[in-house]
Write an enzyme that holds these catalytic residues in place. Sequence first.
Site, PDB file in Angstrom:
ATOM      1  N   ARG A  45       6.594   2.287   1.138  1.00 27.09           N
ATOM      2  CA  ARG A  45       6.537   2.705   2.531  1.00 27.09           C
ATOM      3  C   ARG A  45       7.957   2.861   3.046  1.00 27.09           C
ATOM      4  NH1 ARG A  45       2.200   4.133   1.585  1.00 27.09           N
ATOM      5  NH2 ARG A  45       0.214   3.603   2.593  1.00 27.09           N
ATOM      6  N   HIS A  90       6.113  12.586   1.240  1.00 28.08           N
ATOM      7  CA  HIS A  90       4.993  11.636   1.145  1.00 28.08           C
ATOM      8  C   HIS A  90       3.787  12.275   0.447  1.00 28.08           C
ATOM      9  CE1 HIS A  90       3.402   7.771   3.243  1.00 28.08           C
ATOM     10  NE2 HIS A  90       2.783   7.966   2.097  1.00 28.08           N
TER      11      HIS A  90
END
Length: 308
Positions: free
Chosen positions: A223, A271
């Site tokens: 993350r 991502h």
Amino acid sequence: MSFVIKSTAERAQVWQQQFARHLPDIPFRVWPDIGDPAEVEYLAAWVPPDNLVERFPNLKILFSVGAGIDQFDLAAIPPHIQIVRMIETSLTEGMVAYVQFAVRAIQRDMLRYVSQQRTHVWQAHSVRAASAFRVGVMGLGQLGVPVACVLRDMGYVTQGWARSAREIDGVRCFAGEAEQAEFIASTDILVCLLPLTEQTAGILNRDLFARLPRGASLVQCGRGRHLVTDDLIAALDEGQLSAAILDVTDPEPLPADHPLWDRPDVLITPHIASATPTESGGMAIVNNIRRYLNGETPVGLVNRKMGY
């Protein structure tokens, strides 16, 4: 009872058809058309609406449409509501493929060749075998274990670190704070697949980079908030790190004027390492509701104390 999805129109359309076929007795609603809020027992979202309990007083399960739950405010979700993150085979396959690509790109010096292409330079460099690289996977969970096994099979010297002890054939495993320093000091390519918790936020920082062997590289697929970006830039400038491949950043999207964009020693992807296909994601939700109705534990049920 009813089910509400708060996501994309494409996902809602496919999932509605799957619910009609497999769970026809559960009304399917698409946000913001939620029907009677008191009837909503299941909600799937990336970011749930505010005032969750007030909106849905009888909510039983909150599903994340992705593998992570760090976008949820766990403190605002009462303990009686089960939180279930997305776990299905395509997520794992996608992450394995991405890490294979990233580690191989670092081994074969592909960032240097991309930089040479931009400046019209034709120059070959020596090749180091996979066995010359010690690859360390931080996080040995649903994604980390299969990633470590594939890297092992590719010929890399593979090791892993997790909060608790693991055993993986052919992979040296480290556990806990006591063994983290040894793991870091013996890792040439660090792959971050940790969940985001209070303990792991900012873990990829100046201190950790300084403990890696000089010239090590980073593959960041966890993350964005795991990484202290300024510390990464400093480590690259100082030569402590030689390259970084980042699929997640903080913030996302990365601002257009951010200095990471133009670095020849950094590759950024938006991502995309592991994404849930719409069809299989819908069936994962369907099957978990069936498990819940049968008194079974949903796959991906979050342990609130651990944060994942």
